[in-house]
Scaffold this active site. Sequence first.
Site, PDB file in Angstrom:
ATOM      1  N   SER A   1      13.303 -17.091  12.497  1.00  0.00           N
ATOM      2  CA  SER A   1      11.993 -16.930  13.154  1.00  0.00           C
ATOM      3  C   SER A   1      11.642 -15.452  13.178  1.00  0.00           C
ATOM      4  CB  SER A   1      12.072 -17.453  14.586  1.00  0.00           C
ATOM      5  OG  SER A   1      10.920 -17.085  15.316  1.00  0.00           O
TER       6      SER A   1
ATOM      7  N   TYR B   1      16.335 -18.076  22.911  1.00  0.00           N
ATOM      8  CA  TYR B   1      15.985 -18.596  21.576  1.00  0.00           C
ATOM      9  C   TYR B   1      15.971 -17.449  20.559  1.00  0.00           C
ATOM     10  CZ  TYR B   1      12.913 -20.463  17.877  1.00  0.00           C
ATOM     11  OH  TYR B   1      12.370 -20.841  16.677  1.00  0.00           O
TER      12      TYR B   1
HETATM   13  P1  NDP Z   1       9.955 -29.603  14.962  1.00  0.00           P
HETATM   14  O1  NDP Z   1      10.189 -29.730  16.429  1.00  0.00           O
HETATM   15  O2  NDP Z   1       8.788 -30.282  14.370  1.00  0.00           O
HETATM   16  O3  NDP Z   1      11.268 -30.030  14.162  1.00  0.00           O
HETATM   17  C1  NDP Z   1      12.554 -29.721  14.636  1.00  0.00           C
HETATM   18  C2  NDP Z   1      13.571 -30.533  13.882  1.00  0.00           C
HETATM   19  O4  NDP Z   1      14.872 -30.184  14.360  1.00  0.00           O
HETATM   20  C3  NDP Z   1      13.380 -32.017  14.086  1.00  0.00           C
HETATM   21  O5  NDP Z   1      13.539 -32.684  12.863  1.00  0.00           O
HETATM   22  C4  NDP Z   1      14.496 -32.379  15.059  1.00  0.00           C
HETATM   23  O6  NDP Z   1      14.976 -33.703  14.777  1.00  0.00           O
HETATM   24  C5  NDP Z   1      15.571 -31.371  14.668  1.00  0.00           C
HETATM   25  N1  NDP Z   1      16.498 -31.190  15.782  1.00  0.00           N
HETATM   26  C6  NDP Z   1      16.264 -30.675  17.004  1.00  0.00           C
HETATM   27  N2  NDP Z   1      17.365 -30.731  17.760  1.00  0.00           N
HETATM   28  C7  NDP Z   1      18.327 -31.313  16.992  1.00  0.00           C
HETATM   29  C8  NDP Z   1      19.691 -31.649  17.209  1.00  0.00           C
HETATM   30  N3  NDP Z   1      20.317 -31.391  18.365  1.00  0.00           N
HETATM   31  N4  NDP Z   1      20.380 -32.232  16.205  1.00  0.00           N
HETATM   32  C9  NDP Z   1      19.764 -32.492  15.031  1.00  0.00           C
HETATM   33  N5  NDP Z   1      18.491 -32.187  14.751  1.00  0.00           N
HETATM   34  C10 NDP Z   1      17.785 -31.601  15.730  1.00  0.00           C
HETATM   35  O7  NDP Z   1       9.854 -28.028  14.724  1.00  0.00           O
HETATM   36  P2  NDP Z   1       9.722 -27.135  13.411  1.00  0.00           P
HETATM   37  O8  NDP Z   1       9.582 -27.957  12.204  1.00  0.00           O
HETATM   38  O9  NDP Z   1       8.705 -26.122  13.705  1.00  0.00           O
HETATM   39  O10 NDP Z   1      11.136 -26.397  13.440  1.00  0.00           O
HETATM   40  C11 NDP Z   1      11.940 -26.219  12.285  1.00  0.00           C
HETATM   41  C12 NDP Z   1      12.625 -24.864  12.373  1.00  0.00           C
HETATM   42  O11 NDP Z   1      11.646 -23.839  12.312  1.00  0.00           O
HETATM   43  C13 NDP Z   1      13.406 -24.628  13.667  1.00  0.00           C
HETATM   44  O12 NDP Z   1      14.638 -24.010  13.362  1.00  0.00           O
HETATM   45  C14 NDP Z   1      12.523 -23.669  14.444  1.00  0.00           C
HETATM   46  O13 NDP Z   1      13.263 -22.879  15.343  1.00  0.00           O
HETATM   47  C15 NDP Z   1      11.909 -22.864  13.303  1.00  0.00           C
HETATM   48  N6  NDP Z   1      10.679 -22.157  13.638  1.00  0.00           N
HETATM   49  C16 NDP Z   1       9.530 -22.836  13.949  1.00  0.00           C
HETATM   50  C17 NDP Z   1       8.379 -22.140  14.255  1.00  0.00           C
HETATM   51  C18 NDP Z   1       7.093 -22.828  14.603  1.00  0.00           C
HETATM   52  O14 NDP Z   1       6.137 -22.138  15.027  1.00  0.00           O
HETATM   53  N7  NDP Z   1       6.958 -24.136  14.426  1.00  0.00           N
HETATM   54  C19 NDP Z   1       8.345 -20.668  14.251  1.00  0.00           C
HETATM   55  C20 NDP Z   1       9.595 -20.065  13.874  1.00  0.00           C
HETATM   56  C21 NDP Z   1      10.706 -20.784  13.583  1.00  0.00           C
HETATM   57  P3  NDP Z   1      15.319 -34.813  15.865  1.00  0.00           P
HETATM   58  O15 NDP Z   1      14.367 -34.661  17.012  1.00  0.00           O
HETATM   59  O16 NDP Z   1      15.168 -36.091  15.089  1.00  0.00           O
HETATM   60  O17 NDP Z   1      16.740 -34.555  16.231  1.00  0.00           O
END
Ligand code: NDP
Length: 270
Positions: free
Chosen positions: A148, A161
């Site tokens: 991020s 975070y």
């Molecule tokens: P989403 O919340 O849409 O997706 C997050 C994903 O992570 C989901 O598929 C969720 O799956 C999975 N996840 C969360 N917790 C767990 C767990 N304990 N075990 C397995 N899977 C897990 O968010 P984003 O697509 O935005 O996030 C993707 C990445 O991008 C993350 O690392 C986030 O920190 C990073 N990011 C996002 C930003 C944004 O503005 N959106 C900015 C900067 C970085 P499920 O719920 O099925 O477990």
Amino acid sequence: MSKFDGKVVIVTGASSGIGRATAELFAKHGACVAITGRNAKSLEETKALAAKAGGKADNVLVIIADVTKEEDTKRIVAETVAKFGKLDVLVNNAGGGTMQGFPDSSFAQPLQVYDYVNNLNARSLISLCQEAIPHLKQTKGNIVNVSSVGSFRPIPSFTYYQMAKAAVDQLNRNLAIALAGDGIRVNNVNPGYVRTNFAANAGAPDAAITMMEEHWVKPNVPLKRGGEPHEMASTILFLASDDASYVTGHLLVADGGASISMPPLPAEFL
Ligand code: NDP
């Protein structure tokens, strides 16, 4: 021939957002994709999208797993190799934050919040990489981590975070050096604000998300909008591809120019 024909890719956190778009794009480019997350229904939706993009349902493997559990991270790699015979690319995308104790600029969030976000965003990568590396050595594959811009742009109420993502940045650099001799590249994508379920999953109310998009993101991001998941997916795909064959240890910022120009979040968020 497509760019990833015959390649095997793991995408963690593929049940929504950036991970879902990334799984679809790898499938479109010919890869066999193992998609992971905790939500079985959402993963099946991703599977349908990826199978449609790639034209072959059998090239998409659903693995329901919680990346904060070491036994699950081992299973992710083991089941992928058992099904497809090898591993070429590990995309460490699963992650998230929490609004628990938010807003709080007094640095008083409980340590349980730290443990949760650190386990999810940083600690989980250690085990996933450890399991994947022996297989990546065989294929001279690579790792792409989703970090991020928050790792170097402070938002005090998201301190834990951002600490976790800064750890991912440093893991990236260290692994890049440690694994270069094995022909394994390691890179990061560091997104800015991307329109996914991230904020809602962290517990942000709809009104706060709308307010942030309208009054902070749009007016201040040089490209005048938040990013879309497919724009992160194409950046991840680039780093994983031979087009980036001389790129390792890199943090590729994909934020519409925000980190070089954007003012801090308004006071009510800090
Ligand atoms: P989403 O919340 O849409 O997706 C997050 C994903 O992570 C989901 O598929 C969720 O799956 C999975 N996840 C969360 N917790 C767990 C767990 N304990 N075990 C397995 N899977 C897990 O968010 P984003 O697509 O935005 O996030 C993707 C990445 O991008 C993350 O690392 C986030 O920190 C990073 N990011 C996002 C930003 C944004 O503005 N959106 C900015 C900067 C970085 P499920 O719920 O099925 O477990």
